[in-house]
Design a protein around this motif. Structure first.
Motif, PDB file in Angstrom:
ATOM      1  N   PRO A  88       0.835  -1.204   0.000  1.00 58.64           N
ATOM      2  CA  PRO A  88       0.000   0.000   0.000  1.00 58.64           C
ATOM      3  C   PRO A  88       0.870   1.255   0.000  1.00 58.64           C
ATOM      4  O   PRO A  88       1.797   1.381   0.807  1.00 58.64           O
ATOM      5  CB  PRO A  88      -0.815  -0.133   1.288  1.00 58.64           C
ATOM      6  N   GLY A  89       0.604   2.153  -0.917  1.00 61.92           N
ATOM      7  CA  GLY A  89       1.421   3.356  -1.053  1.00 61.92           C
ATOM      8  C   GLY A  89       2.648   3.154  -1.920  1.00 61.92           C
ATOM      9  O   GLY A  89       3.397   4.107  -2.165  1.00 61.92           O
ATOM     10  N   GLY A  90       2.863   1.916  -2.395  1.00 64.08           N
ATOM     11  CA  GLY A  90       4.005   1.650  -3.265  1.00 64.08           C
ATOM     12  C   GLY A  90       3.761   2.145  -4.679  1.00 64.08           C
ATOM     13  O   GLY A  90       2.623   2.284  -5.125  1.00 64.08           O
ATOM     14  N   LYS A  91       4.854   2.388  -5.399  1.00 67.96           N
ATOM     15  CA  LYS A  91       4.760   2.898  -6.760  1.00 67.96           C
ATOM     16  C   LYS A  91       5.051   1.766  -7.737  1.00 67.96           C
ATOM     17  O   LYS A  91       6.010   1.012  -7.570  1.00 67.96           O
ATOM     18  CB  LYS A  91       5.738   4.047  -6.970  1.00 67.96           C
ATOM     19  N   TYR A  92       4.217   1.663  -8.775  1.00 68.78           N
ATOM     20  CA  TYR A  92       4.315   0.544  -9.713  1.00 68.78           C
ATOM     21  C   TYR A  92       4.201   1.013 -11.156  1.00 68.78           C
ATOM     22  O   TYR A  92       3.477   1.969 -11.455  1.00 68.78           O
ATOM     23  CB  TYR A  92       3.229  -0.502  -9.427  1.00 68.78           C
ATOM     24  N   LEU A  93       4.911   0.327 -12.016  1.00 62.15           N
ATOM     25  CA  LEU A  93       4.747   0.468 -13.462  1.00 62.15           C
ATOM     26  C   LEU A  93       3.843  -0.670 -13.913  1.00 62.15           C
ATOM     27  O   LEU A  93       4.124  -1.838 -13.643  1.00 62.15           O
ATOM     28  CB  LEU A  93       6.110   0.398 -14.151  1.00 62.15           C
ATOM     29  N   VAL A  94       2.740  -0.338 -14.570  1.00 63.08           N
ATOM     30  CA  VAL A  94       1.805  -1.338 -15.079  1.00 63.08           C
ATOM     31  C   VAL A  94       1.745  -1.186 -16.594  1.00 63.08           C
ATOM     32  O   VAL A  94       1.606  -0.073 -17.111  1.00 63.08           O
ATOM     33  CB  VAL A  94       0.401  -1.177 -14.465  1.00 63.08           C
ATOM     34  N   ARG A  95       1.845  -2.317 -17.295  1.00 62.60           N
ATOM     35  CA  ARG A  95       1.953  -2.294 -18.758  1.00 62.60           C
ATOM     36  C   ARG A  95       1.026  -3.351 -19.334  1.00 62.60           C
ATOM     37  O   ARG A  95       0.956  -4.474 -18.826  1.00 62.60           O
ATOM     38  CB  ARG A  95       3.403  -2.569 -19.144  1.00 62.60           C
TER      39      ARG A  95
END
Length: 626
Positions: A88-95
């Motif tokens: 929670p609160g983490g940053k992610y790259l989604v593709r």
């Protein structure tokens, strides 16, 4: 070990990656040895939709195998993949990748919307049936899961080829891509440059046509080569030294990318263009976030100095890249017209300009703030259906919470009545609840997007200071548990229909503790191993079901409870098993109706609905296509 948690529970692999091959069925996982990435089937990430192969000849050449099968969604307005075990609160790259290839033989490339949770991501427009389209977003996850949703907008059937998630967490940099935060996301621009195979605008400027990604880039960003510009060349006399990122570099481009630089041949300037095309709708007045990457690669005493401008607006004056140290220049660029980046050597410069890499993003506002994520539920469906209540309104519609109709892990459930006379159930989260905002939000988002006859509909919600609640349609007939155990329990045929319907769509839910479930499983397994099916059957339907139909479902249920993933049936096998059980039951009942003297085993039969009415042809289509 990886087979179990990657596929069934949607957790992360050893790199923290989730890599899904949508519609792939041959194995649960497979490994790309070159990139050391484990790809998983989409089983366990979604139960919706159907699968279909894609003719390789109908797509552009050189594509990954993940484009040669798709999952498509002919039913439902909104269908989602759920990616779990996140921070929670983490940053992610989604593709996400899409290759139509006329898989449905209709030659009707669709257009549909893509959402990240309740937030609009982009519109997927398949302008060319043979072209592969890739869309990417950098976003903060408000909970320990993310949902990627395909939304039917009435312009064809949504589909997807593959889906990736990559955590953006660096040991060097505290906050990668700080522009992506709880108030806004970064959507990588899709715009097809000449001589470039894919739309996403993340480029290196080397002469090698291969994409740079994992393992060279630990975040598996995909850097493709910029246009083939005849007047540009690779930077000569490169040093062999390693390019080191500093702790102040919030974008952490890998050494391989920074060394892939171009410079003009016998010229003093470089011009780089971008705009928008039919592959991505950027809106009326889009806000772009531009990143330009530079590093000096020659160990020389000669001066390299140039001005950097965007649309004739100065970004850097008399700029000289540092030797083997990255410099990233950024700029917000407004408007949907053509844009130009210019690198122009100063009069003092001996060497020509150079550039290593470039990224262009659309800045996409998040619906309000993800730190208060429950508020976003109002955007997840028709706003006239999902309203936000104040705590004062809840007190009024429940008559000051005077009638308790249920109790759960969140707290008490109260009866209420809206202004229009509609009965509702108000589920209040108590201050002592063991379940927090994450679980509460998950239920709200789930019910906001699902409309199913076996699930209550979400009317609205309340997030008023410390008061948190969900407001549902009131089920005056009781819930599924009431119908199983009440005065007029569901018969075996009705239960089978609900089970089969749930296997194809969204199941009705009964909450059972882990301990109780384990005890029931062990007890039922012992009874069945002794051949004592009678003790497992609900006494209220024991005289009104086919014993073989019941035995098949009981065995299937026990297989679903196996500890080892490999021992559990797939959803296709569950559907097949329940369908066979339903056929046994309906056949038995039909025989009983046709002759009152005929009975199956010791079980009398009553309900005479025809087999044809139950086994809709569309159900068989889905099973056979898989």
């Amino acid at each position: 070990m990886a087979l179990g948690f990657v596929t069934i529970h949607g957790q992360l692999d050893r790199h923290g990656f989730i890599s899904i091959d949508c519609g792939y069925v041959r194995t649960l996982t497979y490994v790309d040895q070159k990139r050391d990435i484990t790809y998983a089937s989409d089983k366990g990430f979604t139960d919706a939709g159907r699968i279909h192969s894609v003719n390789k000849q109908n797509l552009q050449t050189g594509l990954a195998d993940r484009y040669y099968n798709v999952r498509y969604f002919p039913s439902g307005e909104r269908n989602c993949y759920t990616l779990r075990s996140l921070t929670p609160g983490g940053k992610y790259l989604v593709r996400a990748g899409f290759g139509y290839g006329d898989y449905d033989k209709l030659n009707r490339p669709p257009t549909f919307d893509l959402y990240l949770g309740v937030n609009y991501w982009t519109t997927v427009t398949i302008a060319n049936s043979s072209t592969a389209y890739v869309f990417e977003i950098i976003a903060v996850s408000p909970a320990d899961f993310l949902q990627i949703c395909l939304v039917n907008i009435g312009s064809g059937t949504p589909f997807i080829s593959w889906l990736d998630l990559r955590p953006l967490k660096s040991n060097l940099v505290v906050d990668l891509y700080p522009e992506a935060n709880v108030t806004q996301s970064l959507v990588l621009l899709s715009y097809f440059h000449d001589t470039v195979g894919f739309g996403p605008n993340r480029y290196h400027f080397g002469t090698n046509y291969e994409h740079i990604r994992s393992p060279d880039d630990p975040f598996d960003r995909i850097w493709q080569r910029y246009e083939d510009v005849p007047s540009w060349t690779d930077v000569p006399n490169k040093s062999n030294g390693l390019i080191q990122n500093s702790t102040s570099d919030a974008y952490d481009a890998p050494d391989t990318v920074m060394r892939s630089a171009s410079t003009p041949v016998n010229a003093s300037r470089m011009d780089i263009y971008w705009s928008s095309d039919s592959s991505m709708s950027v809106g009326v007045d889009p806000k772009f976030f531009l990143l330009l990457y530079f590093a000096e690669l020659e160990d020389t005493q000669e001066l390299r100095q140039f001005d950097v401008s965007v649309d004739d607006d100065q970004l850097a004056t008399a700029f000289s890249p540092k030797f083997l140290l990255p410099t990233v220049l950024s700029r917000i660029v407004q408007g949907s017209s053509n844009h130009t980046v210019s690198l122009v050597a100063t009069s003092n410069s001996v060497l020509q300009p150079l550039i290593s890499a470039m990224e262009i993003y659309l800045v996409r506002p998040v619906n309000e703030s993800t730190t208060d994520s429950l508020d976003d539920v109002s955007h997840s469906a028709n706003p006239f259906e999902n309203r936000r209540f104040s705590y004062k309104e809840l007190k009024r519609i429940t008559n000051n919470f005077d009638t308790v109709i249920g109790r759960g892990g969140f707290g008490l459930v109260y009866a209420g009545r809206l202004e229009n006379g509609a009965s509702v159930a108000v589920k209040m989260r108590s201050e002592t609840s063991s379940q927090g905002n994450t679980e509460f939000l998950a239920e709200a988002q789930h019910l906001a997007r699902i409309h199913h006859r076996n699930l209550v509909s979400l009317v609205g919600y309340c997030k008023d200071k410390k008061h948190v609640s969900l407001v549902y349609d009131y089920m005056d007939g009781g819930n599924l548990q009431d119908r199983l155990r009440g005065q007029e329990p569901l018969n075996w045929l009705q239960r089978l229909k609900i089970a089969l319907d749930s296997a194809y769509g969204q199941p009705a839910i009964i909450t059972v503790s882990d301990t109780e479930r384990t005890n029931i499983t062990l007890w039922a397994r012992d009874r069945l191993s002794e051949g004592d099916i009678g003790r497992v059957i609900d006494p209220t339907i024991r005289e009104d079901c086919n014993i073989n139909s019941m035995l098949k479902v009981a065995q299937l249920a026990l297989q679903c409870m196996e500890r080892e993933m490999r021992g559990r049936p797939t959803m296709e096998q569950v559907v097949e098993g329940i369908s066979e059980s339903l056929q046994l039951e309906t056949s038995s009942r039909s025989l009983t109706l046709s002759s009152s003297s005929i009975k199956t085993g010791t079980w009398a039969c009553a309900d005479g609905e025809s087999v044809g009415a139950i086994f809709d042809a569309e159900l068989f289509k889905e099973t056979s296509s898989r």
